[in-house]
Design a protein around this motif. Structure first.
Motif, mmCIF file in Angstrom:
data_model
loop_
_atom_site.group_PDB
_atom_site.id
_atom_site.type_symbol
_atom_site.label_atom_id
_atom_site.label_comp_id
_atom_site.label_asym_id
_atom_site.label_seq_id
_atom_site.Cartn_x
_atom_site.Cartn_y
_atom_site.Cartn_z
ATOM 1 N N ARG A 90 4.911 -13.149 -3.712
ATOM 2 C CA ARG A 90 4.117 -13.427 -2.522
ATOM 3 C C ARG A 90 4.712 -12.632 -1.357
ATOM 4 O O ARG A 90 5.864 -12.802 -0.982
ATOM 5 N N GLU A 93 2.789 -10.548 5.528
ATOM 6 C CA GLU A 93 2.843 -9.498 6.547
ATOM 7 C C GLU A 93 3.087 -10.112 7.923
ATOM 8 O O GLU A 93 2.394 -11.039 8.335
ATOM 9 N N PRO A 128 8.699 -4.174 1.546
ATOM 10 C CA PRO A 128 8.889 -5.622 1.726
ATOM 11 C C PRO A 128 10.366 -5.995 1.599
ATOM 12 O O PRO A 128 11.119 -5.349 0.871
ATOM 13 N N LYS A 212 6.944 -8.373 4.862
ATOM 14 C CA LYS A 212 6.733 -6.959 5.184
ATOM 15 C C LYS A 212 6.300 -6.864 6.634
ATOM 16 O O LYS A 212 5.336 -7.509 7.055
ATOM 17 N N LYS A 214 4.777 -5.107 10.031
ATOM 18 C CA LYS A 214 3.730 -4.164 10.409
ATOM 19 C C LYS A 214 3.861 -3.859 11.896
ATOM 20 O O LYS A 214 3.847 -4.774 12.734
ATOM 21 N N LYS A 236 -0.804 -13.054 7.273
ATOM 22 C CA LYS A 236 -1.608 -12.506 6.178
ATOM 23 C C LYS A 236 -0.760 -12.314 4.930
ATOM 24 O O LYS A 236 0.370 -11.832 4.989
ATOM 25 N N GLU A 237 -1.305 -12.693 3.778
ATOM 26 C CA GLU A 237 -0.673 -12.409 2.497
ATOM 27 C C GLU A 237 -1.199 -11.104 1.956
ATOM 28 O O GLU A 237 -2.417 -10.883 1.925
ATOM 29 N N LEU A 238 -0.304 -10.236 1.520
ATOM 30 C CA LEU A 238 -0.716 -8.924 1.024
ATOM 31 C C LEU A 238 -1.096 -8.954 -0.451
ATOM 32 O O LEU A 238 -1.712 -8.017 -0.930
ATOM 33 N N ASN A 239 -0.701 -9.982 -1.169
ATOM 34 C CA ASN A 239 -1.144 -10.119 -2.566
ATOM 35 C C ASN A 239 -0.990 -11.547 -3.041
ATOM 36 O O ASN A 239 -0.488 -12.384 -2.316
#
Length: 239
Positions: A90, A93, A128, A212, A214, A236-239
């Motif tokens: 997980r 961002e 990340p 991660k 930004k 926000k979750e990137l995946n």
């Protein structure tokens, strides 16, 4: 590959599993995987506290003891099939404004690494970071590892106050200050996101997960800050 570790008693109902004293993602993932397995077993374990290279275990002395528990744990570590090899991938961002108003140590870190401002941002945001452990204050995530050029040691004399949301580095570690607090990490910028709310203390991220960063503009910073204050912004979750 085997693991070096030892059991250290911590009072009557706690023990530490101490692995090699290194900042190593593979070893840390083992610790979190082991914590996940142990808390689900019926061994009399009450709580587990994973850290960089240790796992603290609190247990019920009416159900087990140091010798019985360490024997069982040794068997689990040897039987790798009981430990999940999958990472908690997980990735969350976090927006950061890398501006001199917020990043009081930007110039010092740039000079330390002999790099440009753009290179610093690229290095800090490109990959990340694994959350090795939570601690120091509510919601403070110890993460790594940062690129060598920006891995500047912490200040010799910590600041009395570091603003909430400050994003910083200390050697190979990086982290975010969820609340205003004293601190000696090198400040690179600030996130407009509210990282800790005493009314809703459940963290937005956990040890074993990833952050991660930004890069955002100052205009975006104040826009997101207003949204976050109104409860209209979520990480926000990137995946």
């Amino acid at each position: 590959m085997g693991y070096n570790y030892q059991f250290v008693p911590v009072g009557e109902q706690s023990l530490n599993i101490v692995f090699d004293e290194v900042i190593d993602a593979r070893e840390n993932r083992l610790i979190h995987s082991l914590a996940d397995v142990l808390i689900k077993t019926e061994l009399g374990i009450i709580a587990v506290i994973p850290a960089y290279h240790t796992l603290t275990i609190n247990f019920d002395i009416f159900q087990t003891d140091f010798l019985k528990l360490t024997t069982k744990i040794t068997q689990i570590i040897k039987n790798h099939s009981l430990l999940t090899s999958a990472e908690r991938r997980r990735i969350i961002e976090v927006p950061v404004c890398y501006d001199e108003e917020f990043g009081l140590d930007l110039k010092a870190v740039i000079e330390h690494g002999c790099i440009t401002f753009d290179e610093l941002i690229q290095m800090h945001t490109s990959s990340p970071y694994l959350i090795y452990m939570m601690g120091f204050m509510p919601g403070f995530a110890y993460m790594g590892s940062v690129a060598d050029p920006i891995a500047m040691p912490r200040l010799k004399n910590p600041r009395a106050k570091v603003p909430a949301g400050s994003v910083a580095v200390a050697g190979k570690q990086t982290g975010m200050y969820p609340i205003e607090a004293p601190g000696g990490w090198r400040l690179l910028g600030r996130t407009p996101v509210r990282l800790y709310d005493p009314k809703h203390p459940e963290p937005q991220y956990y040890a074993g997960e990833y952050i991660k960063f930004k890069a955002i503009s100052k205009t975006d910073y104040y826009y997101i800050q207003k949204l976050a204050a109104a409860g209209m912004y979520e990480l926000k979750e990137l995946n």
